[in-house]
Scaffold this motif. Structure first.
Motif, PDB file in Angstrom:
ATOM      1  N   LEU A  80       0.828  -1.208   0.000  1.00 56.73           N
ATOM      2  CA  LEU A  80       0.000   0.000   0.000  1.00 56.73           C
ATOM      3  C   LEU A  80       0.860   1.255   0.000  1.00 56.73           C
ATOM      4  O   LEU A  80       0.611   2.201  -0.768  1.00 56.73           O
ATOM      5  N   VAL A  81       1.897   1.284   0.846  1.00 53.06           N
ATOM      6  CA  VAL A  81       2.752   2.465   0.952  1.00 53.06           C
ATOM      7  C   VAL A  81       3.551   2.671  -0.333  1.00 53.06           C
ATOM      8  O   VAL A  81       3.708   3.804  -0.807  1.00 53.06           O
ATOM      9  N   THR A  83       2.671   1.732  -3.321  1.00 54.71           N
ATOM     10  CA  THR A  83       1.728   2.213  -4.326  1.00 54.71           C
ATOM     11  C   THR A  83       1.472   3.709  -4.179  1.00 54.71           C
ATOM     12  O   THR A  83       1.311   4.429  -5.170  1.00 54.71           O
ATOM     13  N   TRP A  84       1.477   4.158  -2.931  1.00 60.91           N
ATOM     14  CA  TRP A  84       1.189   5.567  -2.645  1.00 60.91           C
ATOM     15  C   TRP A  84       2.421   6.450  -2.822  1.00 60.91           C
ATOM     16  O   TRP A  84       2.372   7.506  -3.463  1.00 60.91           O
ATOM     17  N   LEU A  85       3.575   6.014  -2.267  1.00 64.36           N
ATOM     18  CA  LEU A  85       4.770   6.852  -2.237  1.00 64.36           C
ATOM     19  C   LEU A  85       5.830   6.477  -3.271  1.00 64.36           C
ATOM     20  O   LEU A  85       6.753   7.251  -3.512  1.00 64.36           O
ATOM     21  N   PRO A  91       9.430   4.001   2.106  1.00 61.72           N
ATOM     22  CA  PRO A  91       8.269   3.118   2.179  1.00 61.72           C
ATOM     23  C   PRO A  91       8.529   1.812   2.928  1.00 61.72           C
ATOM     24  O   PRO A  91       7.599   1.231   3.485  1.00 61.72           O
TER      25      PRO A  91
END
Length: 222
Positions: A80-81, A83-85, A91
């Motif tokens: 998730l991280v 994908t976001w950062l 991350p």
């Protein structure tokens, strides 16, 4: 072939001891990731645990926070991280820190709360400031338990830092991920063995720290 054969073949291969993919390089990378994550988790967890433990407030909130933190899937959080950062060391640090904060936070809180109240009352009766009571009376007595929380967090980080390899970084997880992809089980078993050895080494380091820092009067048997 059995596991012992894989271990012997991995460590006896001279190619595994040199270059960017050599054991010394991967061990140093793994230690770096682990130390950075433990330091960040300690910076977050220790102050909160000490203050809340000293004043005896927020115990239920800490317990719920710790439960929530332990329930989060580390690998799922990493995906998730990322994908976001995006990719990078940052991350990777986030899920490792989230994993390590709960045992540090809760154990520190409980350690301070279990200090003999008569010692605290005596210090307060002499007019000692609250900060001095915390760091000169409570922390020395609570240090064995505080170190146990840090030790638990460190072992979890060392064992989980292999996830760094999933996002293209190094560390001992590189052997496991690459070995699975290449179907090189010698490399997989060798990497897993190194992680296990590092976890045992972490236990030894914290045992030595406890022997050096904890007063013999409050030292607890293992």
């Amino acid at each position: 072939m059995n596991v012992l054969h894989f271990i012997n073949a991995f460590f006896s291969d001279g190619a595994h001891w040199h270059g960017y993919d050599g054991i010394p390089t991967r061990v140093v990378e793994h230690i770096q990731y682990s130390l950075e994550a433990l330091l960040l988790a300690a910076v977050i967890g220790l102050p909160i645990g000490l203050v809340t433990g000293h004043y005896g407030r927020g115990g239920n909130t800490l317990a719920m926070t710790a439960t929530a933190g332990r329930a989060l899937p580390t690998f799922g959080l990493l995906v998730l991280v990322v994908t976001w950062l995006g990719f990078g060391l940052g991350p990777v640090m986030i899920p490792l820190v989230v994993l390590a904060v709960p045992p540090i936070l809760v154990t520190t809180y409980e350690a301070v709360r279990t200090v003999d109240p008569s010692s605290v009352d005596a210090a307060r009766g002499t007019g000692m400031e609250e900060s001095k009571i915390l760091f000169q009376v409570e922390v020395p007595a609570a240090l064995p338990l505080i170190l146990s929380g840090l030790r638990s967090a460190a072992i979890q980080i060392v064992s989980t830092a292999t996830i760094a390899a999933y996002v293209g970084l190094g560390g001992l997880g590189r052997y496991i991920i690459d070995g699975l992809y290449q179907r090189d089980y010698e490399k997989v078993v060798g990497g897993a063995t190194l992680v296990a050895v590092m976890a045992l080494a972490t236990l030894a380091v914290f045992w030595a720290i406890a022997r050096l820092t904890v007063s013999p009067g409050v030292r607890r048997p293992a």
